[in-house]
Write a protein that holds these residues in place. Structure first.
Motif, PDB file in Angstrom:
ATOM      1  N   LEU A   1       0.835  -1.200   0.000  1.00  0.00           N
ATOM      2  CA  LEU A   1       0.000   0.000   0.000  1.00  0.00           C
ATOM      3  C   LEU A   1       0.869   1.249   0.000  1.00  0.00           C
ATOM      4  N   GLY A   2       0.375   2.295  -0.635  1.00  0.00           N
ATOM      5  CA  GLY A   2       0.999   3.605  -0.583  1.00  0.00           C
ATOM      6  C   GLY A   2       0.171   4.505   0.309  1.00  0.00           C
ATOM      7  N   LEU A   3       0.801   5.081   1.338  1.00  0.00           N
ATOM      8  CA  LEU A   3       0.083   5.857   2.349  1.00  0.00           C
ATOM      9  C   LEU A   3       0.358   7.345   2.186  1.00  0.00           C
ATOM     10  N   ALA A   4      -0.712   8.130   2.315  1.00  0.00           N
ATOM     11  CA  ALA A   4      -0.617   9.584   2.220  1.00  0.00           C
ATOM     12  C   ALA A   4      -0.894  10.207   3.580  1.00  0.00           C
ATOM     13  N   THR A   5      -0.389  11.420   3.759  1.00  0.00           N
ATOM     14  CA  THR A   5      -0.688  12.181   4.968  1.00  0.00           C
ATOM     15  C   THR A   5      -1.601  13.352   4.601  1.00  0.00           C
TER      16      THR A   5
ATOM     17  N   ALA B   1       4.043  -1.156   3.363  1.00  0.00           N
ATOM     18  CA  ALA B   1       3.530   0.155   2.962  1.00  0.00           C
ATOM     19  C   ALA B   1       4.666   1.145   2.774  1.00  0.00           C
ATOM     20  N   PHE B   2       4.447   2.078   1.867  1.00  0.00           N
ATOM     21  CA  PHE B   2       5.413   3.130   1.588  1.00  0.00           C
ATOM     22  C   PHE B   2       4.720   4.485   1.682  1.00  0.00           C
ATOM     23  N   MET B   3       5.398   5.421   2.317  1.00  0.00           N
ATOM     24  CA  MET B   3       4.886   6.775   2.450  1.00  0.00           C
ATOM     25  C   MET B   3       5.234   7.585   1.205  1.00  0.00           C
TER      26      MET B   3
ATOM     27  N   VAL C   1       6.113  -0.178   7.473  1.00  0.00           N
ATOM     28  CA  VAL C   1       5.929   1.107   6.792  1.00  0.00           C
ATOM     29  C   VAL C   1       7.299   1.759   6.600  1.00  0.00           C
ATOM     30  N   GLN C   2       7.620   2.071   5.368  1.00  0.00           N
ATOM     31  CA  GLN C   2       8.874   2.753   5.061  1.00  0.00           C
ATOM     32  C   GLN C   2       8.586   4.142   4.511  1.00  0.00           C
TER      33      GLN C   2
ATOM     34  N   GLY D   1       6.806  -2.902  -6.224  1.00  0.00           N
ATOM     35  CA  GLY D   1       5.952  -1.767  -6.566  1.00  0.00           C
ATOM     36  C   GLY D   1       4.729  -1.694  -5.685  1.00  0.00           C
ATOM     37  N   VAL D   2       4.028  -0.582  -5.778  1.00  0.00           N
ATOM     38  CA  VAL D   2       2.850  -0.314  -4.945  1.00  0.00           C
ATOM     39  C   VAL D   2       1.588  -0.796  -5.661  1.00  0.00           C
ATOM     40  N   ASP D   3       0.770  -1.548  -4.958  1.00  0.00           N
ATOM     41  CA  ASP D   3      -0.478  -2.046  -5.539  1.00  0.00           C
ATOM     42  C   ASP D   3      -1.568  -0.994  -5.537  1.00  0.00           C
ATOM     43  N   LEU D   4      -1.726  -0.301  -4.420  1.00  0.00           N
ATOM     44  CA  LEU D   4      -2.753   0.742  -4.314  1.00  0.00           C
ATOM     45  C   LEU D   4      -2.146   1.943  -3.613  1.00  0.00           C
ATOM     46  N   GLN D   5      -2.135   3.075  -4.307  1.00  0.00           N
ATOM     47  CA  GLN D   5      -1.563   4.299  -3.759  1.00  0.00           C
ATOM     48  C   GLN D   5      -2.675   5.272  -3.403  1.00  0.00           C
ATOM     49  N   LEU D   6      -2.767   5.607  -2.128  1.00  0.00           N
ATOM     50  CA  LEU D   6      -3.732   6.600  -1.661  1.00  0.00           C
ATOM     51  C   LEU D   6      -3.127   7.983  -1.818  1.00  0.00           C
TER      52      LEU D   6
END
Length: 261
Positions: free
Chosen positions: A32-36, A63-65, A99-100, A125-130
């Motif tokens: 997952l791609g995490l957003a702030t 997850a990746f930020m 989470v990186q 790679g990221v599957d779903l990027q928020l």
């Protein structure tokens, strides 16, 4: 690009959480791609609610930020690693270290950016990027004028972005860092599914350009028009400048139920 108009942030959060839950049911070790920022908070709350209800697990997720401020102390509450831990990761069963984020306190910032790109690639790679979107059309911290082919790098924040983010620093613009490390637009575009959330009238102009304007570095989020699977979820206020809002509502209402986002 799919545009989904919903009445409020809670309704948007349920749809995004449905998509995450479906992804993890099929692939429990998804990336997952995490957003702030403010936009994803309702989504995180909904995912936490489902975890607490026992219907969702992130125990195998990585997850990746998207980004990180440069120079904030490790224990600063607005350092994005700490924000993600507080708002999401620490409230679900994500494993320690899952989470990186880019290292905004690295001695060699260009090397840290290259290492971050390599880590994303190594994870498959990221599957779903928020994503959220800034009032000036930035995604992550790719400010207007950013290269559409950019990768993770250091960026200088615009005065507008710093003013927008001052609310997280007790209203003190000068407390907002001037630099950040951010995934580039090409990095973001490498994710397999982009899910952008925008709420409120303050995002209406940016959403209009994102969805219905030309692709331009002046509105960086418009690069999403070239993504094969991009979903934009907005409330009525954020959709208020969309010329084809009626069409988007009609299309979503007639969508097959099995299709998801």
């Amino acid at each position: 690009m799919e545009v989904v108009i919903q009445p409020d942030a809670a309704a948007i959060a349920r749809l995004v959480a449905d998509e995450v839950q479906s992804l993890l049911a099929a692939r429990p070790d998804a990336v997952l791609g995490l957003a702030t920022g403010s936009s994803p908070l309702a989504v995180y709350d909904e995912l936490v609610r489902r975890y607490e209800a026992g219907v969702l697990s992130l125990a195998r997720v990585r997850a990746f930020m998207l980004d990180e401020y440069v120079g904030l102390p490790d224990d600063h509450p607005e350092r994005y690693r700490n924000v993600i831990e507080r708002e999401f990761a620490g409230r679900v069963d994500l494993p320690a270290g899952a989470v990186q984020g880019p290292d905004g306190n690295a001695e060699d910032l260009p090397a840290a950016c290259a290492a971050y790109e390599a880590a994303i690639a190594a994870a498959g790679g990221v599957d779903l990027q928020l994503l959220g979107i800034g009032s000036d059309g930035h995604i992550a911290f790719n400010e207007p004028g950013s290269s559409l082919a950019s990768r993770t790098r250091i960026k200088t924040l615009t005065s507008q972005t710093r003013r927008d983010n001052a609310r997280f620093f007790d209203g003190d613009v000068e407390a907002v860092p001037r630099h950040c490390l951010t995934q580039g637009l090409a990095t973001i575009m490498s994710a397999r599914h982009l899910v952008l959330v925008a709420t409120g009238a303050g995002k209406a102009e940016a959403v209009h350009h994102l969805v219905e304007g030309p692709v331009s570095a002046m509105w960086p989020a418009t690069i999403m028009q070239h993504h094969p699977r991009a979903t934009v979820l907005v409330d009525d206020a954020a959709a208020s400048r969309l010329q084809l809002a009626g069409y988007y509502r009609e299309v979503f209402a007639g969508k097959p139920s099995w299709q998801g986002l």
